[in-house]
Scaffold this motif. Sequence first.
Motif, PDB file in Angstrom:
ATOM      1  N   LYS A  15      19.757  57.051 115.565  1.00 41.40           N
ATOM      2  CA  LYS A  15      21.088  56.769 116.119  1.00 41.40           C
ATOM      3  C   LYS A  15      21.665  57.925 116.934  1.00 41.40           C
ATOM      4  O   LYS A  15      22.748  57.796 117.493  1.00 41.40           O
ATOM      5  CB  LYS A  15      22.058  56.422 114.988  1.00 41.40           C
ATOM      6  CG  LYS A  15      21.783  55.101 114.340  1.00 41.40           C
ATOM      7  CD  LYS A  15      22.857  54.792 113.329  1.00 41.40           C
ATOM      8  CE  LYS A  15      22.735  53.347 112.889  1.00 41.40           C
ATOM      9  NZ  LYS A  15      23.983  52.835 112.359  1.00 41.40           N
ATOM     10  N   ILE A  16      20.953  59.052 116.972  1.00 42.10           N
ATOM     11  CA  ILE A  16      21.457  60.191 117.734  1.00 42.10           C
ATOM     12  C   ILE A  16      21.485  59.821 119.212  1.00 42.10           C
ATOM     13  O   ILE A  16      20.483  59.363 119.754  1.00 42.10           O
ATOM     14  CB  ILE A  16      20.579  61.447 117.495  1.00 42.10           C
ATOM     15  CG1 ILE A  16      20.730  61.902 116.043  1.00 42.10           C
ATOM     16  CG2 ILE A  16      20.966  62.573 118.454  1.00 42.10           C
ATOM     17  CD1 ILE A  16      19.819  63.042 115.653  1.00 42.10           C
ATOM     18  N   PRO A  17      22.636  59.978 119.860  1.00 38.87           N
ATOM     19  CA  PRO A  17      22.744  59.632 121.282  1.00 38.87           C
ATOM     20  C   PRO A  17      21.674  60.340 122.115  1.00 38.87           C
ATOM     21  O   PRO A  17      21.420  61.530 121.945  1.00 38.87           O
ATOM     22  CB  PRO A  17      24.144  60.117 121.667  1.00 38.87           C
ATOM     23  CG  PRO A  17      24.905  60.125 120.378  1.00 38.87           C
ATOM     24  CD  PRO A  17      23.887  60.488 119.329  1.00 38.87           C
ATOM     25  N   GLY A  18      21.022  59.596 122.961  1.00 36.56           N
ATOM     26  CA  GLY A  18      19.977  60.149 123.812  1.00 36.56           C
ATOM     27  C   GLY A  18      18.610  60.125 123.149  1.00 36.56           C
ATOM     28  O   GLY A  18      17.602  60.349 123.796  1.00 36.56           O
ATOM     29  N   GLY A  19      18.569  59.868 121.835  1.00 39.93           N
ATOM     30  CA  GLY A  19      17.315  59.758 121.117  1.00 39.93           C
ATOM     31  C   GLY A  19      16.497  61.040 121.030  1.00 39.93           C
ATOM     32  O   GLY A  19      15.328  61.002 120.675  1.00 39.93           O
ATOM     33  N   GLN A  20      17.089  62.174 121.348  1.00 40.62           N
ATOM     34  CA  GLN A  20      16.377  63.454 121.321  1.00 40.62           C
ATOM     35  C   GLN A  20      17.055  64.396 120.329  1.00 40.62           C
ATOM     36  O   GLN A  20      17.914  65.191 120.713  1.00 40.62           O
ATOM     37  CB  GLN A  20      16.374  64.088 122.720  1.00 40.62           C
ATOM     38  CG  GLN A  20      15.693  63.276 123.789  1.00 40.62           C
ATOM     39  CD  GLN A  20      14.191  63.161 123.527  1.00 40.62           C
ATOM     40  OE1 GLN A  20      13.560  64.088 123.051  1.00 40.62           O
ATOM     41  NE2 GLN A  20      13.645  62.000 123.820  1.00 40.62           N
ATOM     42  N   PRO A  21      16.664  64.341 119.046  1.00 40.47           N
ATOM     43  CA  PRO A  21      17.313  65.207 118.056  1.00 40.47           C
ATOM     44  C   PRO A  21      17.270  66.692 118.422  1.00 40.47           C
ATOM     45  O   PRO A  21      18.242  67.402 118.192  1.00 40.47           O
ATOM     46  CB  PRO A  21      16.524  64.956 116.770  1.00 40.47           C
ATOM     47  CG  PRO A  21      15.872  63.641 116.971  1.00 40.47           C
ATOM     48  CD  PRO A  21      15.650  63.498 118.443  1.00 40.47           C
ATOM     49  N   ALA A  22      16.170  67.150 119.004  1.00 41.95           N
ATOM     50  CA  ALA A  22      16.038  68.577 119.321  1.00 41.95           C
ATOM     51  C   ALA A  22      17.059  69.040 120.356  1.00 41.95           C
ATOM     52  O   ALA A  22      17.349  70.227 120.454  1.00 41.95           O
ATOM     53  CB  ALA A  22      14.628  68.887 119.803  1.00 41.95           C
ATOM     54  N   SER A  23      17.630  68.103 121.124  1.00 41.28           N
ATOM     55  CA  SER A  23      18.634  68.480 122.123  1.00 41.28           C
ATOM     56  C   SER A  23      20.060  68.291 121.604  1.00 41.28           C
ATOM     57  O   SER A  23      21.012  68.576 122.314  1.00 41.28           O
ATOM     58  CB  SER A  23      18.422  67.691 123.419  1.00 41.28           C
ATOM     59  OG  SER A  23      18.644  66.312 123.187  1.00 41.28           O
ATOM     60  N   ASP A  24      20.201  67.829 120.364  1.00 42.44           N
ATOM     61  CA  ASP A  24      21.515  67.634 119.758  1.00 42.44           C
ATOM     62  C   ASP A  24      21.877  68.901 118.976  1.00 42.44           C
ATOM     63  O   ASP A  24      21.208  69.253 118.004  1.00 42.44           O
ATOM     64  CB  ASP A  24      21.481  66.413 118.829  1.00 42.44           C
ATOM     65  CG  ASP A  24      22.830  66.104 118.210  1.00 42.44           C
ATOM     66  OD1 ASP A  24      23.438  65.114 118.619  1.00 42.44           O
ATOM     67  OD2 ASP A  24      23.269  66.865 117.320  1.00 42.44           O
ATOM     68  N   ALA A  25      22.927  69.605 119.407  1.00 43.99           N
ATOM     69  CA  ALA A  25      23.312  70.876 118.778  1.00 43.99           C
ATOM     70  C   ALA A  25      23.608  70.702 117.293  1.00 43.99           C
ATOM     71  O   ALA A  25      23.260  71.567 116.480  1.00 43.99           O
ATOM     72  CB  ALA A  25      24.517  71.478 119.495  1.00 43.99           C
ATOM     73  N   GLY A  26      24.223  69.596 116.920  1.00 41.86           N
ATOM     74  CA  GLY A  26      24.518  69.343 115.510  1.00 41.86           C
ATOM     75  C   GLY A  26      23.251  69.218 114.688  1.00 41.86           C
ATOM     76  O   GLY A  26      23.151  69.753 113.586  1.00 41.86           O
ATOM     77  N   TYR A  27      22.263  68.516 115.237  1.00 41.68           N
ATOM     78  CA  TYR A  27      20.987  68.371 114.540  1.00 41.68           C
ATOM     79  C   TYR A  27      20.293  69.729 114.390  1.00 41.68           C
ATOM     80  O   TYR A  27      19.792  70.069 113.322  1.00 41.68           O
ATOM     81  CB  TYR A  27      20.055  67.396 115.267  1.00 41.68           C
ATOM     82  CG  TYR A  27      18.693  67.332 114.616  1.00 41.68           C
ATOM     83  CD1 TYR A  27      18.478  66.519 113.513  1.00 41.68           C
ATOM     84  CD2 TYR A  27      17.643  68.120 115.073  1.00 41.68           C
ATOM     85  CE1 TYR A  27      17.247  66.490 112.878  1.00 41.68           C
ATOM     86  CE2 TYR A  27      16.413  68.100 114.446  1.00 41.68           C
ATOM     87  CZ  TYR A  27      16.219  67.282 113.359  1.00 41.68           C
ATOM     88  OH  TYR A  27      14.994  67.270 112.736  1.00 41.68           O
ATOM     89  N   VAL A  28      20.267  70.487 115.473  1.00 44.42           N
ATOM     90  CA  VAL A  28      19.604  71.802 115.449  1.00 44.42           C
ATOM     91  C   VAL A  28      20.237  72.689 114.377  1.00 44.42           C
ATOM     92  O   VAL A  28      19.534  73.308 113.571  1.00 44.42           O
ATOM     93  CB  VAL A  28      19.638  72.469 116.843  1.00 44.42           C
ATOM     94  CG1 VAL A  28      19.145  73.901 116.782  1.00 44.42           C
ATOM     95  CG2 VAL A  28      18.820  71.657 117.836  1.00 44.42           C
TER      96      VAL A  28
END
Length: 133
Positions: free
Chosen positions: A78-91
Motif C-alpha cells: 500500500k506504500i504510494p509508488g510501490g517502492q518502499p526503499a524510496s519511502d523515507a518513513g519505511y527507511v
Amino acid sequence: MNRFTRQGLALALIGALGCAHAQGLDALKGLAGGASPGAGSMASGSLGNAAGVLEYCLKNNYLSGASASSIKDQLMGKIPGGQPASDAGYVDGSKGILTSSDGKKMDLTGGGLKAELTKKACDFVLNQAKSMI
C-alpha cells in the motif's frame, strides 16, 4: 566491600533501573496515545513507517510468524509508488525508528530494558497495522 556499601550500591542500581523503566513506560504511553494532551502520539504514523518498523521487528526477532510477516507485506503493497526503499518513513522504520504523525521519533534499537519496551512497541505497531490494511 562491606555489607552497607554493597546494599547502597544495590539500592542505587535498583533506583537507576526504576528510573529507566519509568522513562520507558512514559514512552510507551506515548505509543498508545496515553501521553498528556499536546504531547503527541506515536499511534498514527505513516503506512511506510509502520511497514518499516514491522520489518525491523521481524528482522530482530521482536515479532515472528506468518501473520506478522503477512501484515507487513500487505502494508508494503500500500506504500504510494510501490517502492518502499524510496519511502523515507519505511527507511527510518526499517532502521528501528518509529515516527509519529506529528514527526516525533522513537528509537527502538538497543538492549536490556529497552529491548523489553521495543518488544511492546513492535506488538503495538503490529496491532495498529492490522487496522491500516
